[in-house]
Enzyme design. Structure first.
Site, PDB file in Angstrom:
ATOM      1  N   LYS A   1       0.814  -1.212   0.000  1.00 15.93           N
ATOM      2  CA  LYS A   1       0.000   0.000   0.000  1.00 15.93           C
ATOM      3  C   LYS A   1       0.853   1.270   0.000  1.00 15.93           C
ATOM      4  CE  LYS A   1      -4.113  -2.074   2.079  1.00 15.93           C
ATOM      5  NZ  LYS A   1      -5.052  -2.088   3.215  1.00 15.93           N
TER       6      LYS A   1
ATOM      7  N   LYS B   1      -7.839 -10.644  -7.685  1.00 11.76           N
ATOM      8  CA  LYS B   1      -8.904 -10.840  -6.723  1.00 11.76           C
ATOM      9  C   LYS B   1     -10.044  -9.855  -6.989  1.00 11.76           C
ATOM     10  CE  LYS B   1      -9.522 -11.158  -1.692  1.00 11.76           C
ATOM     11  NZ  LYS B   1      -8.848 -10.974  -0.385  1.00 11.76           N
TER      12      LYS B   1
ATOM     13  N   LYS C   1     -13.482  -4.342  -4.310  1.00 11.10           N
ATOM     14  CA  LYS C   1     -14.432  -3.229  -4.282  1.00 11.10           C
ATOM     15  C   LYS C   1     -13.791  -1.933  -4.764  1.00 11.10           C
ATOM     16  CE  LYS C   1     -13.811  -3.140   0.775  1.00 11.10           C
ATOM     17  NZ  LYS C   1     -14.488  -3.290   2.061  1.00 11.10           N
TER      18      LYS C   1
END
Length: 354
Positions: free
Chosen positions: A115, A217, A220
């Site tokens: 991240k 994957k 969202k």
């Protein structure tokens, strides 16, 4: 007390729309665990601050996760459903864990590396210390079990390391206060106050991939809404997304060994298997050798059957935000009682109170 009382804790971050992957990989398992354990299910809104959402996004996202919990079948009366920020003891214990955990432990966290990317100097302290707060979420209730996916296993290992170091560092004090439970640390036994939380793995891992790219994957945060099925999608949306899902021109194989080099085909069969609670080989007994022109409509019908009741109930709940807020407030009050009971002891253990 000679052992820790069994208790399950888990949480979901309120960022973005919940997807089919979130439901099959986590929330459906949360529902099943209610029959075996006392459970605490949290909307981890403090964690969401690491991605800097707008206030409106955070409020709406928190309500959406709570609605998904309730619509999926989690009982907020028998168990506890709340949002993390209502219980200040999470943040209090996280600071204590900041002083227990080591920089090297956190520096090795894969999610932080991913991240933060190359510009780590610009990453927030919150993103770096995120796993300490996650450990506090679990251990402020002295939870013994956490249902985990592949992406959270490393964070649970850190929580276990923190608990072990805390028990070891304060073993003598815990013994003096008479509040310890014998815990094995290597070859010795110490007075433990915090459990070494166990991962709870119920059945095979359900990893749902993107409908547009079977190597990624389902997320969202993917820019393409066609890549995922959202829990609030209408029946028409679900059917359209499955109809447009990427596949290949070959027929379905006769067994799961025939999916090599066919990630999109494998993903769709895996979704069918997960929705029916069977294996991919069982699905291929019925559909092996058939074309996707036959399989996709069957998958769409199944997905609509399983997910539409949840989507309808979520929309009903979200139309009444006052009810959701009341559920979260009640859960927060009940969680606070449990968390404060732990923190009274923790403060005494570390010397913040006599």
């Amino acid at each position: 007390m000679s052992s820790f009382e069994p208790l399950v804790f888990s949480g979901v971050q309120p960022t973005g729309n919940l997807t089919l992957g979130n439901y099959l990989g986590a929330i459906r398992k949360f529902v099943a665990l209610q029959d075996k354990y006392d459970c605490i299910y949290c909307v981890v809104d403090l964690h969401a601050l690491t991605v800097n959402p707008s206030p409106a996004e955070l409020i709406n996202g928190t309500r959406s996760i709570a609605a998904a919990y309730l619509a999926s079948g989690i009982d907020p009366v028998k168990h506890i459903v709340f949002n993390q920020s209502r219980v200040h003891q999470h943040a209090e214990l996280a600071w204590i864990f900041n002083c227990v955990a080591r920089m090297g432990w956190l520096s090795r966290m894969t999610q932080f590396k991913e991240k933060a990317g190359k510009d780590r100097e610009n990453a927030s302290v919150g993103l770096f210390a995120y796993p300490n707060l996650m450990a506090a979420d679990i251990l402020v209730y002295r939870a013994t079990h956490v249902p985990v996916g592949d992406d959270q296993k490393q964070h649970l290992e850190l929580a276990r390391d923190i608990a072990q170091k805390f028990n070891n560092d304060y073993s003598e004090r815990i013994g003096e206060l008479g509040i310890g439970i014998p815990v094995e640390v290597g070859d010795e036994t110490v007075n433990g106050y915090l459990p070494i939380t166990e991962p709870l793995i119920e059945g095979p891992a359900t990893r749902i991939m993107s409908l547009r790219d079977g190597t990624k994957k389902m997320s969202k945060s993917d820019p393409s809404d066609l890549s995922r099925i959202n829990l609030t999608d209408t029946s028409d949306d679900i059917a359209k997304k499955i109809r447009k899902a990427k596949t290949d021109p070959e027929a379905l194989p006769s067994d799961s060994g025939g999916f090599e080099g066919r990630p999109e085909a494998e993903n769709l069969v895996n979704i069918y298997a997960a929705l029916t609670g069977t294996s991919m080989d069982a699905v291929l007994k019925d559909f092996g050798g058939q074309q996707f022109s036959t399989f996709k409509p069957a998958l769409a019908d199944l997905a609509v059957e399983k997910l539409s009741p949840i989507a309808d109930e979520m929309r009903r709940l979200l139309a009444d935000p006052g009810h959701i807020d009341a559920v979260l407030a009640d859960g927060g009050e009940r969680a606070s009682v449990l968390a404060e009971k732990t923190m009274v002891d923790i403060r005494r253990i570390v010397g913040l109170s006599a």
